[in-house]
Design an enzyme around this catalytic site. Sequence first.
Site, short mmCIF file in Angstrom:
data_model
loop_
_atom_site.label_atom_id
_atom_site.label_comp_id
_atom_site.label_asym_id
_atom_site.label_seq_id
_atom_site.Cartn_x
_atom_site.Cartn_y
_atom_site.Cartn_z
N HIS A 112 -10.00 4.19 8.90
CA HIS A 112 -10.07 4.82 7.59
C HIS A 112 -10.51 3.65 6.57
CE1 HIS A 112 -8.96 7.55 3.91
NE2 HIS A 112 -7.48 7.46 4.37
N GLN A 133 -10.31 3.98 2.74
CA GLN A 133 -9.41 4.00 2.14
C GLN A 133 -9.55 2.00 2.01
OE1 GLN A 133 -6.82 5.69 1.18
NE2 GLN A 133 -6.50 3.86 -0.42
N ASP A 159 2.49 2.34 5.12
CA ASP A 159 1.87 3.70 5.58
C ASP A 159 2.95 4.32 5.85
OD1 ASP A 159 0.65 6.04 5.48
OD2 ASP A 159 -0.69 5.04 7.67
N1 NVA Z 1 -1.74 6.73 8.74
C1 NVA Z 1 -2.13 7.82 7.61
C2 NVA Z 1 -2.90 7.81 6.60
C3 NVA Z 1 -3.39 8.75 5.83
C4 NVA Z 1 -4.09 8.59 4.77
C5 NVA Z 1 -2.28 8.77 8.53
O1 NVA Z 1 -3.30 8.82 10.07
O2 NVA Z 1 -1.63 10.04 8.18
#
Ligand code: NVA
Length: 315
Positions: free
Chosen positions: A128, A131, A224
């Site tokens: 990600h 982010q 997270d």
């Molecule tokens: N690890 C989480 C991040 C969400 C922004 C997901 O993949 O759902």
Amino acid sequence: MTRHFLRDDDLSPAEQYEVLSLAASLKQAPYDSQSLAGPRTVATIYDKPTLRTQASFAAGIAELGGNPMMVDGTLAGIGRRESVADVARVLGRQASVIVWRTYAQAALDEMAQYAGVPVVNALTDEFHPCQLLADLLTIREHKGELPGLTVAFVGDGACNMGNSWLLAGATAGLHVRIASPEGHQPEPQYVERASEIARETGATAEVMTAPQAAVAGADVVVTDTWVSMGREEEAAARLAAFADYTVTADLMGRAGPDAIVMHCLPAYRGKEIDSEVLDGPASVVWDEAENRRHAQKAIITWLLRGTEVTEEGLL
Ligand code: NVA
């Protein structure tokens, strides 16, 4: 050459610094970059749920003078109705940049291979990176220069955020500690890649099981969700596996003085983080959410600059 942002280590340490600096300056002067003036179109595709990503890309693309095009992933059926390569070649003729949230990193790689325009990872199962640009910008705002700071990531180290923290954190010169239960730690390939980058930047990358050890003296504590998108069927087993990994006020008490706490959201209060921490004075989560826009404007502007100088004259 067309540059892409598919994973955190697509940016060298110097390039990451440049993008973060551009993000900081665009936060001060939001309309200084008109890199999408025309307006040029950015195709945005979401195969998984989204709030912050869709909102921040749409707002940011508009601020850059561009047109955010929503491509409905369900209608398009990318990889099912037609191949990723064919979709890439079609969208690359309509848009100047393609932003895609999907499952497999390999599909994103294929999109980049055939699009002919920059492709940006808006979250995959593995990474990600947008982010992380927002998060690094946020740390810079609250803690100053990044090299030498310690970040403790507590929770699901094997998810996209754990992997991205390893790679982006090492690139930024951070000391990254990941605390996760056995079976939920990052794959060795990501730890090795982070260590390789760390040799250049002075960073370190460590994986451990005890949250208390990871958080001890840390400048930044991150968590997270324990159940990433696409893993919903494993929810019950995951809630049990991570039961001792909640970021509580007590755990935060072990961090360094003035430590900040971060979460990419959505947050599940009482699971990976307690309300009193998420809503407390150490929390910078709303800054993180805002900074998505500034960081993504910077990476789009930076990628287009790189791409415009190509001899193919793609754009
Ligand atoms: N690890 C989480 C991040 C969400 C922004 C997901 O993949 O759902």
